[in-house]
Motif scaffolding. Structure first.
Motif: not given
Lengths: 79, 317
Positions: A9, A11, A40, A43-44, A48-51, B87-88, B90-92, B94-95, B288
């Motif tokens: 995203t 970073c 997002m 990506i999801m 993948v949850m950790s970028t 920075c993780s 947001v995906p976390l 949502i997941g 977000k």
């Protein structure tokens, strides 16, 4: 042509990863089409949850943290 | 070893005296900075070697489908041991939503994760001893546990952005890992470079403030901050701590100096927690996925819980 996607995203680590892959491909004359995926939902969709995550020819090879140079080179060589 | 080095540098090389404020500050600075960087590099490297620990993807699978109580306890424990970058978040987030994990449990995870992490724990242990470390970890877990439960009572689902509910997450793919020793070494070395590169500024600022506090902070100020009967000390230190943002690692030397000067334990613990738990960058990132009402509520709940913990320790110790 190898299709490389960097999932992230925006970073700092994601930018570093992108630059790292570009450099390594350049050094070894490997042709790649690099795309940065920032959306997002997309990506999801890779699970993948950790970028940052790295996708090579549609396959997720890495998630979470900056990958090391040797791994990048081996992904590119194997693709 | 670190003390010998600091003695030699501060008193022999720079010619300062142990009794002067300047000497005390410089000595504290050299001793802490060498000790902290040594510990950081060692811990991160060792953690890196055993990298097969929990990733957010695995955490999600563990928590999914558990009863709420079990899910919350797991979320907090995993939040504490998972190294995870803001920075993780947001995906976390949502997941977790996608996996049907209750929002309250997700908030428990989000509180526990920045507050308790292996680096902060080992450093605290090295600088202030295991008793205070255990108290810090325990109170962080309590704040995360109840913070998440209270958050849930306000039905935060209504504040989650619409698009979050619509995201379809792909199958989590198993990533092949090279687990040979050289690969582990490369990874661990990379982690050291990355993490130390990211947090060294906080460490220097933290140790610097701690050193100043140590040498120059008037004893009677510290005493008034440290007076357990002065119940205002806790909310004051929390209100100062919340807008300040630093990695937990940077706060530890400051906390060490505060304790040495006689500031009460509860006041120091709540100050540390308020700096580590709530950070503006993380709130902006979370914006977000969830509206600001929820973030304001989150901040308020965590702030109040931290104050309660501070008062509790000031009363019992």
């Amino acid at each position: 042509m190898i299709e490389v996607k960097v999932l992230g995203t925006g970073c700092a680590s994601c930018k570093t990863t992108q630059a790292l892959i570009e450099n390594i491909a350049g050094e070894h004359d490997i042709e790649i089409a690099l795309e940065k995926v920032e959306d997002m939902a997309k990506i999801m969709s890779y699970g993948v949850m950790s970028t940052p995550g790295v996708v090579i020819n549609g396959k997720v090879v890495h998630a979470g943290g900056i990958p090391d140079k040797k791994s990048i080179l081996s992904w590119l060589n194997e693709a | 070893m670190f003390k010998t080095l600091a003695d030699w540098l501060a008193f022999d090389v720079f010619g300062l005296t142990a009794e002067s404020s300047m000497g005390e500050s410089v000595h504290f600075f050299i001793m802490d900075i060498t000790k902290i960087f040594f510990m950081l590099v060692t811990i991160i490297y060792i953690m890196g070697l055993f990298r097969s620990f929990v990733s957010p993807e695995k955490v999600r699978t563990y928590i999914q489908g558990k009863s709420k109580f079990a899910a919350r306890v797991l979320a907090i424990v995993l939040g504490a041991v998972t190294p995870f970058c803001s920075c993780s978040s947001v995906p976390l987030f949502i997941g977790f939503v996608e996996a049907g994990i209750p929002l309250g449990v997700t908030f428990s995870f989000l509180i526990a994760s920045p507050m308790i992490n292996e680096i902060a724990v080992v450093m605290l242990w090295g600088m202030v001893g295991w008793k205070i470390t255990a108290l810090y970890v325990a109170s962080g877990m309590v704040v995360a546990f109840f913070g998440g439960i209270i958050m849930e009572k306000f039905k935060p689902e209504r504040w989650v952005e619409d698009y979050v509910w619509k995201i379809q997450m792909g199958e989590v793919q198993a990533i092949e890992q090279d687990n040979s020793l050289p690969a582990r070494h490369r990874y661990a070395f990379g982690e050291v470079k990355e993490i130390v590169g990211r947090i060294w500024k906080w460490v220097i600022v933290g140790v610097g403030l701690g050193a100043l506090f140590h040498g120059y902070f008037p004893e009677n100020w510290a005493a008034s901050l440290g007076d357990a009967n002065n119940w205002l000390a806790v909310p004051m230190s929390v209100l100062i701590g919340v807008p300040l943002y630093s990695n937990a690692v940077g706060v530890i030397p400051l906390a060490e100096a505060m304790l040495l000067k006689g500031v009460a334990l509860g006041t120091t613990l709540s100050f540390m927690m308020s700096i580590a738990a709530i950070s503006l960058p993380e709130l902006l990132i979370l914006r977000k996925v969830i509206q600001w009402q929820a973030l304001a509520l989150f901040t308020a709940i965590v702030t109040v819980s931290i104050m309660l913990v501070g008062w509790f320790f000031n009363i019992i110790v």
